[in-house]
Design an enzyme around this catalytic site. Sequence first.
Site, PDB file in Angstrom:
ATOM      1  N   HIS A 499       0.990  -1.217  -0.077  1.00 34.61           N
ATOM      2  CA  HIS A 499      -0.107  -0.139  -0.037  1.00 34.61           C
ATOM      3  C   HIS A 499       0.833   1.353  -0.158  1.00 34.61           C
ATOM      4  CE1 HIS A 499      -4.380  -1.585   1.131  1.00 34.61           C
ATOM      5  NE2 HIS A 499      -3.651  -2.688   1.115  1.00 34.61           N
ATOM      6  N   GLU A 571       3.015  -0.324   3.995  1.00 34.88           N
ATOM      7  CA  GLU A 571       2.700   0.973   3.961  1.00 34.88           C
ATOM      8  C   GLU A 571       3.924   1.616   3.374  1.00 34.88           C
ATOM      9  OE1 GLU A 571      -0.133   2.456   3.975  1.00 34.88           O
ATOM     10  OE2 GLU A 571      -1.372   0.994   5.104  1.00 34.88           O
TER      11      GLU A 571
END
Length: 842
Positions: A499, A571
Amino acid sequence: MYHHLQYYGYFKAQRGSLPNSASHQHVRKNNPRYGLSGSFGEREDVIPDPLQKEKLLWPTCLSSAAHRQIEAVSRDPLMLSSPLKSRQLLHDEFGEVNPCLREPRDLFAFFPSSGPLQAPRWPIECEVIKENLHHIEWVPPQPEYFYQPTGNEKLPEIVGEEKGTVVYQLDSVPTEGSYFTSSRVGGKRGIIREPAVMLQGPEDNTLLFESRFESGNLQKAVRVDTYEYELTLRTDLYTNKHTQWFYFRVQNTRKDTTYRFTIVNLLKPKSLYTVGMKPLMYSELDANTHNIGWRREGNEIRYYKNNTDDGQQPFYCLTWTIQFPHDQDTCFFAHFYPYTYTDLQCYLLSVANNPVQSQFCKLRTLCRSLAGNTVYLLTITNPSRTPREAAAKKAVVLSARVHPGESNGSWIMKGFLDFILSNSPDAQLLRDIFVFKVVPMLNPDGVIVGNYRCSLAGRDLNRHYKTILKESFPCIWYTRNMVKRLLEEREVLLYCDFHGHSRKNNIFLYGCKNNDRKYWLHERVFPLMLSKNAPDKFSFQSCNFKVQKCKEGTGRVVMWRMGILNSYTMESTFGGSTLGNKRDTHFTIEDLKSLGYHVCDTLLDFCDPDRTKFMQCLAELKELLKQEIHKKFNELGQDMDLEGNWSDISLSDIESSTSGSDSSLSDGLPVHLLSMADEVNQKKKMYKKKKKKPLRTRKQRNEQYQKNNLMRELKLIEDAPERAGFASTLQKQPTFFRNSENASSSMMQNEKPRLNESQLRGRDKGTSLDPSKMTSLILTKNREGMQRPRFTVSCCPKRSTNSSQEPAPDMKPLWSRNRYPATKRGRATMTVYPSLHIYTYP
């Protein structure tokens, strides 16, 4: 099913017919799913010779030997007249028939060796310009530092189109209240309208805007001064929110003139633009003449709240100034380095056409998206010598781009694929001991139309991994089903979904805390090892392992509850690093690709049979946890001796919330089903109390089936809170302690037993691995004398001007890296599986 049986030679064109050896070769193969070039649903041209037709349709990832076998079949008169005629049968090197069937062709995404790739399919409301955009990959020779505010940045007041001049506007964009109905290649039918103003002559300095291309996002541009423009981003299609990603083109530029751009409808109150992040700019003239690609540009950067108040949700503005490098240039601006669906297809085409990589990387179609775009699945592993060796391999599942605006996930995925498909000894070792299942783009529809977060269902796919609505969320439904079937065959050692993050710098992981005391803190070992291998990019301090109820529908949590202990969301920031030698600098494409290499490197460290490194990390984790506990006690004004029972403390009490992440809550049912939700709710109690009448017709059965699915989906949605804020139990009770028996009895339900021995010798002397986490590692050949050279990250066939692409050559891991050759050890007694399926079908 009839098409498959027909293809294998058991049916002709009509269903009731028996096999006919004379006419069997005229098998019907005009199913639109077999041809990827052109429009979805258009039938391919009729080819008289079926064998010639097979050569055109067969995936280019087949080896040249397989193509020679197909030609041998076409030349062999015995094969053409044999009682059982099937083009699936292969010849061996002696020319004899090998009774092995190829995999059904419908499971592959076919890349024609000549001709266009599959054209992206757009919703029929979207206008698309007929231009092919291509950007070169480039690494800046110098670090690109964060912008340092001076305090004198201007905050322009929003004027709007009432006092300005609209120079660009899209009118035919579906918004809230509408829903996706159909798609076609090229989007909207008819003549493409010109939304930009027409220049009045060579002296007209009005900028010409455009965003109707793949991944583009710009709704409107208003000229409020000679060199000042207000920009409005398009929300995600079929919604009224998620404005973050932007990617647009400007033309008719003027050199050495200061322009100001202000985006006026951003929705997030916090952004990395407040701490120095700069927008990206790309000049076509610089790319063509100097091989300069995307670079960070901009001055007087401010992120602030919009002064207009219409009583609805507040908007935020991003403003910056820019000076273009050339007159009459074509430039692009983007939130982050774009990576489109076409970029992915070009990369996969190069893999399919590579005679070496195609031997251990099998490419196929996982499913089709709502718009009919292909969701690709890669299975990467070296061939095993025996079924026992193949069955002993554990699996690793990786995915990216479930959120289409987070293109940094694609660049990390590209770095991973570059390495795992290379001829590096470490890559070969990983392919020997693991089966990699890779979904490089989970949401191709959102990537194509330029969404930031949603699919064409108007919903965040990363909140619907528990869904039962296969037709509304096919990409994640088939992904979950693929993992479910994979778990039935073998243990999945690691799951990671890539992500991007818009409010934190660095790269970090979100995991799931383990309730089994036998594996206490083990889910934190892989992130800690990754932080040591990439100390200037990865921050272990930013990692979080709290499982919140509002995140129950995410891929990370769903896969964890299915039995994958090491289940993570990676992330990666849109900004840059605050660590080590890269402190206060933006990440480049090569920085992200190098992290894909570090994932592979850490995976080998994690599975090293020498336990020293693993135990070192566990000891460090326990010490870090002790420090956190003492810190919490100090905050409460308490002083307590924790030597005897500190490990019984609930980690939830000291774990911070992940509410600061970019994860949004579930938006409920897909927009096209909302009209049915009220009816289902009204009849919900009636269906529970009233005995259902027998359903006699197919229509009644289908209606009942659909209503039952809707009720189950509504139940899942009602169970999730509207917003789960973090309410620490520290504020409710002063004690941290839990009964150790209760803690030890809380175990993961789907935890599979792990083998006690490994077939792999260590990589580092003084490194470690918990044997309970060991993969049953089978080497296909003796690796003695194999040293681990540094890996050149980019194996990309695309044009790149960077000549040095080694991952962080000046950064050394935070532990010793004395590599020892991998050798074959005594083979442990293995469980013999009754069947082996390397390729798991959804």
